[in-house]
Design a protein around this motif. Structure first.
Motif, PDB file in Angstrom:
ATOM      1  N   MET A   1       0.867  -1.294   0.105  1.00  0.00           N
ATOM      2  CA  MET A   1       0.160   0.068   0.151  1.00  0.00           C
ATOM      3  C   MET A   1       0.842   1.281   0.033  1.00  0.00           C
ATOM      4  SD  MET A   1      -2.760   1.023   2.970  1.00  0.00           S
ATOM      5  CE  MET A   1      -1.652   0.956   4.366  1.00  0.00           C
ATOM      6  N   PHE A   2       1.904   1.214   0.718  1.00  0.00           N
ATOM      7  CA  PHE A   2       2.638   2.601   1.013  1.00  0.00           C
ATOM      8  C   PHE A   2       3.506   2.567  -0.415  1.00  0.00           C
ATOM      9  CE2 PHE A   2       1.933   0.943   5.150  1.00  0.00           C
ATOM     10  CZ  PHE A   2       1.504   2.254   5.815  1.00  0.00           C
ATOM     11  N   GLN A   3       4.187   1.629  -0.692  1.00  0.00           N
ATOM     12  CA  GLN A   3       5.107   2.119  -1.851  1.00  0.00           C
ATOM     13  C   GLN A   3       4.397   2.116  -3.189  1.00  0.00           C
ATOM     14  OE1 GLN A   3       9.114   0.636  -1.327  1.00  0.00           O
ATOM     15  NE2 GLN A   3       8.608  -0.845   0.229  1.00  0.00           N
TER      16      GLN A   3
ATOM     17  N   VAL B   1      14.416   8.833  13.232  1.00  0.00           N
ATOM     18  CA  VAL B   1      13.333   8.385  12.545  1.00  0.00           C
ATOM     19  C   VAL B   1      13.792   7.458  11.416  1.00  0.00           C
ATOM     20  CG1 VAL B   1      11.384   9.340  11.152  1.00  0.00           C
ATOM     21  CG2 VAL B   1      12.241  10.571  13.049  1.00  0.00           C
ATOM     22  N   PHE B   2      13.158   6.170  11.285  1.00  0.00           N
ATOM     23  CA  PHE B   2      13.505   5.503  10.204  1.00  0.00           C
ATOM     24  C   PHE B   2      12.247   5.226   9.468  1.00  0.00           C
ATOM     25  CE2 PHE B   2      13.851   1.165   8.535  1.00  0.00           C
ATOM     26  CZ  PHE B   2      15.320   1.237   8.233  1.00  0.00           C
ATOM     27  N   ASP B   3      12.210   5.310   8.218  1.00  0.00           N
ATOM     28  CA  ASP B   3      11.137   5.360   7.210  1.00  0.00           C
ATOM     29  C   ASP B   3      11.786   5.051   5.950  1.00  0.00           C
ATOM     30  OD1 ASP B   3       8.471   5.605   5.795  1.00  0.00           O
ATOM     31  OD2 ASP B   3       7.810   6.251   8.140  1.00  0.00           O
TER      32      ASP B   3
ATOM     33  N   LEU C   1       7.208   1.966  17.631  1.00  0.00           N
ATOM     34  CA  LEU C   1       6.102   1.310  16.897  1.00  0.00           C
ATOM     35  C   LEU C   1       4.802   2.026  16.999  1.00  0.00           C
ATOM     36  CD1 LEU C   1       6.953  -2.576  16.749  1.00  0.00           C
ATOM     37  CD2 LEU C   1       7.504  -0.701  14.908  1.00  0.00           C
ATOM     38  N   ALA C   2       4.563   3.092  16.433  1.00  0.00           N
ATOM     39  CA  ALA C   2       3.327   3.651  16.453  1.00  0.00           C
ATOM     40  C   ALA C   2       2.607   3.676  15.176  1.00  0.00           C
ATOM     41  CB  ALA C   2       3.624   5.438  16.716  1.00  0.00           C
ATOM     42  N   ARG C   3       1.287   3.106  15.530  1.00  0.00           N
ATOM     43  CA  ARG C   3       0.289   3.022  14.324  1.00  0.00           C
ATOM     44  C   ARG C   3       1.153   2.159  13.109  1.00  0.00           C
ATOM     45  NH1 ARG C   3      -1.430   7.889  16.687  1.00  0.00           N
ATOM     46  NH2 ARG C   3       0.059   8.751  15.908  1.00  0.00           N
ATOM     47  N   ILE C   4       1.883   1.158  13.499  1.00  0.00           N
ATOM     48  CA  ILE C   4       2.601   0.413  12.445  1.00  0.00           C
ATOM     49  C   ILE C   4       1.823  -0.931  12.453  1.00  0.00           C
ATOM     50  CG2 ILE C   4       4.707  -0.672  11.601  1.00  0.00           C
ATOM     51  CD1 ILE C   4       4.656   2.602  11.616  1.00  0.00           C
TER      52      ILE C   4
ATOM     53  N   LEU D   1      10.607   3.617  14.231  1.00  0.00           N
ATOM     54  CA  LEU D   1      10.020   2.876  13.114  1.00  0.00           C
ATOM     55  C   LEU D   1       8.973   3.202  12.449  1.00  0.00           C
ATOM     56  CD1 LEU D   1      11.384  -0.519  14.901  1.00  0.00           C
ATOM     57  CD2 LEU D   1      12.685   0.959  13.169  1.00  0.00           C
ATOM     58  N   GLY D   2       9.065   3.435  11.327  1.00  0.00           N
ATOM     59  CA  GLY D   2       7.972   4.041  10.421  1.00  0.00           C
ATOM     60  C   GLY D   2       7.518   5.512  10.914  1.00  0.00           C
ATOM     61  N   GLY D   3       8.519   6.311  11.277  1.00  0.00           N
ATOM     62  CA  GLY D   3       8.376   7.574  12.073  1.00  0.00           C
ATOM     63  C   GLY D   3       7.833   8.881  10.938  1.00  0.00           C
ATOM     64  N   CYS D   4       7.664   8.335   9.761  1.00  0.00           N
ATOM     65  CA  CYS D   4       7.036   9.340   8.893  1.00  0.00           C
ATOM     66  C   CYS D   4       7.498  10.630   8.986  1.00  0.00           C
ATOM     67  CB  CYS D   4       5.465   9.177   9.141  1.00  0.00           C
ATOM     68  SG  CYS D   4       4.664   9.732   7.565  1.00  0.00           S
ATOM     69  N   SER D   5       6.784  11.812   9.031  1.00  0.00           N
ATOM     70  CA  SER D   5       7.293  13.296   8.954  1.00  0.00           C
ATOM     71  C   SER D   5       8.270  13.647  10.105  1.00  0.00           C
ATOM     72  CB  SER D   5       6.238  14.008   9.132  1.00  0.00           C
ATOM     73  OG  SER D   5       5.626  14.003  10.184  1.00  0.00           O
TER      74      SER D   5
ATOM     75  N   ALA E   1       7.135  13.837  13.268  1.00  0.00           N
ATOM     76  CA  ALA E   1       6.342  14.846  14.251  1.00  0.00           C
ATOM     77  C   ALA E   1       6.398  14.126  15.662  1.00  0.00           C
ATOM     78  CB  ALA E   1       4.923  14.871  13.844  1.00  0.00           C
ATOM     79  N   MET E   2       6.387  12.779  15.743  1.00  0.00           N
ATOM     80  CA  MET E   2       6.301  12.050  16.749  1.00  0.00           C
ATOM     81  C   MET E   2       7.411  12.104  17.526  1.00  0.00           C
ATOM     82  SD  MET E   2       4.164   9.854  18.596  1.00  0.00           S
ATOM     83  CE  MET E   2       3.142   9.047  17.489  1.00  0.00           C
ATOM     84  N   ALA E   3       8.522  12.146  16.857  1.00  0.00           N
ATOM     85  CA  ALA E   3      10.019  12.148  17.234  1.00  0.00           C
ATOM     86  C   ALA E   3      10.188  13.464  18.048  1.00  0.00           C
ATOM     87  CB  ALA E   3      10.884  11.998  16.217  1.00  0.00           C
TER      88      ALA E   3
HETATM   89  N1  SAM Z   1       4.425   6.194  12.934  1.00  0.00           N
HETATM   90  C1  SAM Z   1       3.706   7.224  12.279  1.00  0.00           C
HETATM   91  C2  SAM Z   1       2.660   7.827  13.127  1.00  0.00           C
HETATM   92  O1  SAM Z   1       2.275   7.361  14.247  1.00  0.00           O
HETATM   93  O2  SAM Z   1       2.055   8.821  12.861  1.00  0.00           O
HETATM   94  C3  SAM Z   1       3.259   6.904  10.935  1.00  0.00           C
HETATM   95  C4  SAM Z   1       2.319   5.874  10.818  1.00  0.00           C
HETATM   96  S1  SAM Z   1       1.854   5.288   9.139  1.00  0.00           S
HETATM   97  C5  SAM Z   1       0.372   4.574   9.281  1.00  0.00           C
HETATM   98  C6  SAM Z   1       3.019   3.897   8.792  1.00  0.00           C
HETATM   99  C7  SAM Z   1       4.660   4.259   8.226  1.00  0.00           C
HETATM  100  O3  SAM Z   1       5.067   3.300   8.190  1.00  0.00           O
HETATM  101  C8  SAM Z   1       4.553   5.034   7.356  1.00  0.00           C
HETATM  102  O4  SAM Z   1       5.172   6.395   7.573  1.00  0.00           O
HETATM  103  C9  SAM Z   1       5.177   4.407   6.252  1.00  0.00           C
HETATM  104  O5  SAM Z   1       6.131   5.078   5.250  1.00  0.00           O
HETATM  105  C10 SAM Z   1       6.085   3.422   7.047  1.00  0.00           C
HETATM  106  N2  SAM Z   1       6.367   2.071   6.162  1.00  0.00           N
HETATM  107  C11 SAM Z   1       5.630   1.366   5.738  1.00  0.00           C
HETATM  108  N3  SAM Z   1       6.453   0.178   5.329  1.00  0.00           N
HETATM  109  C12 SAM Z   1       7.708   0.569   5.662  1.00  0.00           C
HETATM  110  C13 SAM Z   1       8.782  -0.157   5.565  1.00  0.00           C
HETATM  111  N4  SAM Z   1       8.870  -1.423   4.855  1.00  0.00           N
HETATM  112  N5  SAM Z   1       9.998   0.423   6.090  1.00  0.00           N
HETATM  113  C14 SAM Z   1      10.019   1.445   7.016  1.00  0.00           C
HETATM  114  N6  SAM Z   1       8.829   2.363   7.100  1.00  0.00           N
HETATM  115  C15 SAM Z   1       7.740   1.922   6.470  1.00  0.00           C
END
Ligand code: SAM
Length: 351
Positions: A142-144, A209-211, A251-254, A187-191, A193-195
């Protein structure tokens, strides 16, 4: 037979009309009604209509609907049409430039979640979400494949995550006393903002932030001033690449986005990177143990692709199978204004 009870009728009507309220909110937000009335409170419907380049009739209906939903207030005037201003909810959450702005999330709901829900019957029949029908693109990841394919969609998704993380970040960061940790990796820290909320809450903490690369390359866009040098960004794929070393993994919302197999891949990578005493902070909507609620989580599941919503004990089992002792699982719902969006948090530590 018995006459229907008034409360029952009210409840069923609210459920039938819920989508109209959502769409009225999305539309008023998109047409910048709330930003306009913040800078110029006391405009009539005709004046608003002129500013937002819309019909007077339609604008009047939209404004009146927003008043009825508690988003706007109207003031009657003698022998004249009423004038409008923002109610408290709108000035807190619906303006583009307030700290707790949910505009990014609202646009995501309107442009991404709404089309998915309009194909809900197919989603239910086929047991998969409807990204292809709604957006014309096949999506394996879904993401990529969906979100990060175009700059527009990517920014919209990132804005949505950014706005939610800003609203809920402090509560996530302070749900537990994390002051013993010196380095964290979101992990998956996106923008990021949480960090930033984490470093604000803990003066001794640095956060990486790893994304995915597509996300990390946008970090300047979200933090042009780089106000805190304790936040850094590393690009990579958390299923494939080495994870940055840290005392605390976030791991927030991952995890809800992924099936158990993939969760195991990710958790075993974290377990490998962990030394004794390392922590793992999980922030998710936790379903009630009988899966009877909360609705917010169960409704979200209807438009999810590979993932699933889990209860606290389901998350605990997943964590425990990787050698994490789940120390505390505690709700964070505390009646503060942002509690409606607040995820629950769980802290696990390696033995
Ligand atoms: N943690 C953030 C928050 O709580 O607002 C963002 C949550 S968002 C639902 C999921 C995040 O996981 C996205 O930023 C996405 O790019 C990242 N993500 C998805 N697949 C990933 C992967 N294989 N490796 C690293 N990050 C990934």
């Amino acid at each position: 037979g018995d006459e229907p009870r008034k409360e029952d009728l009210q409840r069923i009507t609210e459920l039938m009309d819920g989508f109209k309220a959502s769409k009225a909110l999305f539309t008023a937000s998109k047409m910048c009604v709330f930003d306009l009335l913040q800078s110029r409170p006391g405009l009539s419907a005709a004046q608003v209509a002129e500013e937002i380049k819309a019909s007077v009739k339609g604008t009047e209906c939209l404004l009146e609907a927003c008043v009825s939903l508690g988003l706007l207030k109207s003031k009657e005037r003698k022998c004249q049409k009423p004038v409008y201003e923002n109610a408290g909810l709108a000035s807190r959450f619906l303006l583009s430039d307030v700290p707790f702005s949910l505009q990014g999330y609202i646009q995501h709901c309107d442009k991404t979640v709404w089309p998915l829900f309009s194909h809900l019957e197919d989603a239910v029949r086929e047991g998969s979400n409807q990204h292809e029908k709604a957006f014309g693109k096949k999506s394996k990841d879904m993401f990529q494949d969906t979100f990060y394919n175009s700059l527009d969609v990517k920014l919209r998704f990132m804005n949505a995550m950014h706005s939610i993380a800003k609203v809920t970040g402090k509560a996530v960061a302070t749900a537990f006393d994390l002051s013993s940790f010196k380095t964290a990796c979101d992990l998956g820290g996106c923008s990021g903002a949480m960090a930033y909320e984490f470093t604000k809450s803990y003066p001794g903490l640095s956060v990486t932030v790893f994304d995915l690369p597509a996300v990390v390359e946008m970090s300047e866009h979200f933090h042009p001033l780089r106000t805190d040098n304790r936040v850094s960004f590393v690009a990579g794929d958390f299923f494939k690449d080495d994870l940055p070393k840290a005392d605390l993994y976030i791991l927030a919302r991952i995890l809800h986005d992924w099936p158990d197999e993939k969760v195991h891949v990710l958790l075993s990578k974290i377990a490998d990177a962990c030394t004794p005493g390392c922590g793992l902070l999980l922030s998710e909507i936790f379903l009630d143990e009988d899966r009877g609620g909360p609705s917010r989580g169960l409704l979200q599941a209807l438009s999810m692709s590979e993932g699933k919503q889990r209860s606290a004990s389901e998350y605990s089992l997943l964590l425990e199978s990787h050698g994490c002792a789940v120390l505390i699982a505690e709700t964070m719902l505390d009646g503060r204004t942002h509690s409606a969006l607040q995820s629950l948090n769980m802290l696990a530590q390696t033995e």
